[in-house]
Design a protein around this motif. Sequence first.
Motif, PDB file in Angstrom:
ATOM      1  N   CYS A  41       0.866  -1.170   0.000  1.00 55.96           N
ATOM      2  CA  CYS A  41       0.000   0.000   0.000  1.00 55.96           C
ATOM      3  C   CYS A  41       0.901   1.217   0.000  1.00 55.96           C
ATOM      4  O   CYS A  41       2.116   1.088  -0.014  1.00 55.96           O
ATOM      5  CB  CYS A  41      -0.979  -0.011   1.174  1.00 55.96           C
ATOM      6  SG  CYS A  41      -0.197   0.167   2.787  1.00 55.96           S
ATOM      7  N   CYS A  43       1.105   3.633   2.294  1.00 56.95           N
ATOM      8  CA  CYS A  43       1.358   4.232   3.609  1.00 56.95           C
ATOM      9  C   CYS A  43       2.867   4.395   3.806  1.00 56.95           C
ATOM     10  O   CYS A  43       3.648   3.630   3.258  1.00 56.95           O
ATOM     11  CB  CYS A  43       0.802   3.339   4.720  1.00 56.95           C
ATOM     12  SG  CYS A  43      -0.979   3.288   4.769  1.00 56.95           S
ATOM     13  N   VAL A  93      -1.530   3.784   8.813  1.00 53.97           N
ATOM     14  CA  VAL A  93      -2.309   2.608   8.409  1.00 53.97           C
ATOM     15  C   VAL A  93      -3.496   3.050   7.559  1.00 53.97           C
ATOM     16  O   VAL A  93      -4.106   4.072   7.834  1.00 53.97           O
ATOM     17  CB  VAL A  93      -2.837   1.863   9.656  1.00 53.97           C
ATOM     18  CG1 VAL A  93      -3.752   0.723   9.240  1.00 53.97           C
ATOM     19  CG2 VAL A  93      -1.699   1.322  10.494  1.00 53.97           C
ATOM     20  N   CYS A  94      -3.798   2.272   6.495  1.00 50.66           N
ATOM     21  CA  CYS A  94      -4.993   2.568   5.699  1.00 50.66           C
ATOM     22  C   CYS A  94      -5.905   1.343   5.731  1.00 50.66           C
ATOM     23  O   CYS A  94      -5.690   0.414   6.500  1.00 50.66           O
ATOM     24  CB  CYS A  94      -4.606   2.935   4.269  1.00 50.66           C
ATOM     25  SG  CYS A  94      -3.864   1.564   3.361  1.00 50.66           S
ATOM     26  N   TYR A  96      -6.113  -0.984   3.616  1.00 48.10           N
ATOM     27  CA  TYR A  96      -5.477  -2.201   3.089  1.00 48.10           C
ATOM     28  C   TYR A  96      -5.046  -3.134   4.217  1.00 48.10           C
ATOM     29  O   TYR A  96      -5.334  -4.340   4.180  1.00 48.10           O
ATOM     30  CB  TYR A  96      -4.269  -1.855   2.209  1.00 48.10           C
ATOM     31  CG  TYR A  96      -3.376  -3.058   2.025  1.00 48.10           C
ATOM     32  CD1 TYR A  96      -3.803  -4.140   1.244  1.00 48.10           C
ATOM     33  CD2 TYR A  96      -2.148  -3.169   2.687  1.00 48.10           C
ATOM     34  CE1 TYR A  96      -3.017  -5.280   1.120  1.00 48.10           C
ATOM     35  CE2 TYR A  96      -1.358  -4.305   2.563  1.00 48.10           C
ATOM     36  CZ  TYR A  96      -1.809  -5.359   1.785  1.00 48.10           C
ATOM     37  OH  TYR A  96      -1.044  -6.489   1.689  1.00 48.10           O
ATOM     38  N   GLU A  97      -4.348  -2.578   5.199  1.00 46.86           N
ATOM     39  CA  GLU A  97      -3.810  -3.419   6.276  1.00 46.86           C
ATOM     40  C   GLU A  97      -4.922  -4.126   7.041  1.00 46.86           C
ATOM     41  O   GLU A  97      -4.703  -5.162   7.660  1.00 46.86           O
ATOM     42  CB  GLU A  97      -2.968  -2.594   7.257  1.00 46.86           C
ATOM     43  CG  GLU A  97      -1.625  -2.125   6.714  1.00 46.86           C
ATOM     44  CD  GLU A  97      -1.700  -0.736   6.140  1.00 46.86           C
ATOM     45  OE1 GLU A  97      -2.740  -0.396   5.521  1.00 46.86           O
ATOM     46  OE2 GLU A  97      -0.722   0.014   6.305  1.00 46.86           O
TER      47      GLU A  97
HETATM   48 ZN   LIG Z   1      -1.686   1.223   4.217  1.00 49.32          ZN
END
Ligand SMILES: [Zn+2]
Length: 522
Positions: A41, A43, A93-94, A96-97
């Motif tokens: 991602c 981030c 963190v987005c 995706y995680e």
């Molecule tokens: Zn992320």
Amino acid sequence: MADDFLFKPFEEMTPEDYAAVGFKSGLEIHQQLLTARKLFCRCPAGRYSAKYDAEILRHMRPTLSELGEYDGTALMEFKTKKEIIYRINRETVCTYEMDDTPPFMIDEEALDIALGIGMLYDCIMIDELHIARKQYLDGSIPTGFQRTTIVGVDGKIPYKDRSIRIIQLGLEEDACREVSDVGHRRTYVTDRLGMPLIETVTAPDMRTPDEVAEVGQLLRRIVRSTGKVRTGIGAAREDVNVSVTGGTRIEIKGVPRLPRIPRLTYNEAMRQWNLLRLRAALERCGVTTKSFSATMEDVTKHVRKTLYQPVQSALGQGMLVMGVRLGGFKGFLRWQTQTDTYFHQEISDRVRVIACLTALPNILHSDSPGEGLSSAEWQAVRKTVGARDEDAVVLVWGPAADARLGAQEIVIRAKEATIGIPSETRQALKDGTNGFERILPGPDRMYPDTDLPPKRVEAERLTGLRAALPARVVDRERRYAGLGVPSDLVPVLASSPFAGLFDTMTGERGLSPKFASLGLAQ
Ligand SMILES: [Zn+2]
């Protein structure tokens, strides 16, 4: 075999002693890469902070594998009934995680670094990368799996008069950082989650504990020579596997510092050897897997008035006390496993990790009669569980469900002593010994990731990367030694980001190599 040799104190062990027990060890090194972003991602990577905007709660549940079996780790984690808490900081963190959005394509910067290191290891480079999911059931990754890909295989690095084989080099995502694990609640921060790291897996080619640490240092110098890996606490973490003749390949996870490896591997080799000796000694007393017997009973009422403080305070909180009889085990709970460590520790560890009875001491046993219950109390307990003279008795206390689970785990671990060395992962402890961490995951942990297509690695890309690689650490070290650089500074300079500057200073500027290395190695 097992009885012919007794482990000596660490300082007295010789390479011949290690050869006698068939010591073998390999390394799995996890090294974070110095990239701007995370692997799948966008981030930022490497931004650590205790600050968090939200907490997410998860429970682990086991599911049947395609073969219709439960994974050992999954089952264990389910037994623990842990609540897993993730602390989330919006800046690192987005979605995706948290598995709410699909992955982006792999970070090219991370891939370049990994490919370069693969070539430094002399690996056969993979020309089409396949992203796989590796199951992670301990909660350290919220999705339950890690994305990982193999970039190179079958490498080798020169060591002494031989080579250490590199089985494979992987590029994968880092997991969460654990902040606490108390009772039924484990808390993680997610800032590190998804950061790119490489996993270097060596063959079990190291024959003494010192060799394991030396090879660890050598691998560290090689990856650092690129100038593209992270350094500092937690940036590099070692898993060390150890086995002895007749033993099991046991992995000690997350060794934070290389100098701790010799004692850790020594103790693990001793533990396996002594567990094999324990099995033989039990057998001589007629205790085998087939004849093994144990009983467990609620003995709370017999210890109501005890002066033994841990049980007294447990009873004050309304807890249950279970007694477990282990047939024919008298004396064996004091069987030495590691330095100043005995078999009852293996039992206590299981109770702590699986039954979540984390306040220590969490067991009391009849092989340490000087402490604990009065002799009248022991007698009443022994009678209740039906103990004969040759039996050992173990007490465990806690909330009713935990105490019962704890009693079952005591029986399971004792029975395993008649089989040999349980397959599990171990954690490194500060005193150089190791403790139980978790039951080993099954072999089927990897499966293809359907979210991402395979990725070609073009030959031109490798050629370009190869041209920019630093000179090999061994070659550099040989050259520096030849130039008269003091021997203690040779390895420092060989993996130093200032190595290029050294060449300039000694070449164009005509400084003496000794003088220049002293200045740069500071
Ligand atoms: Zn992320």
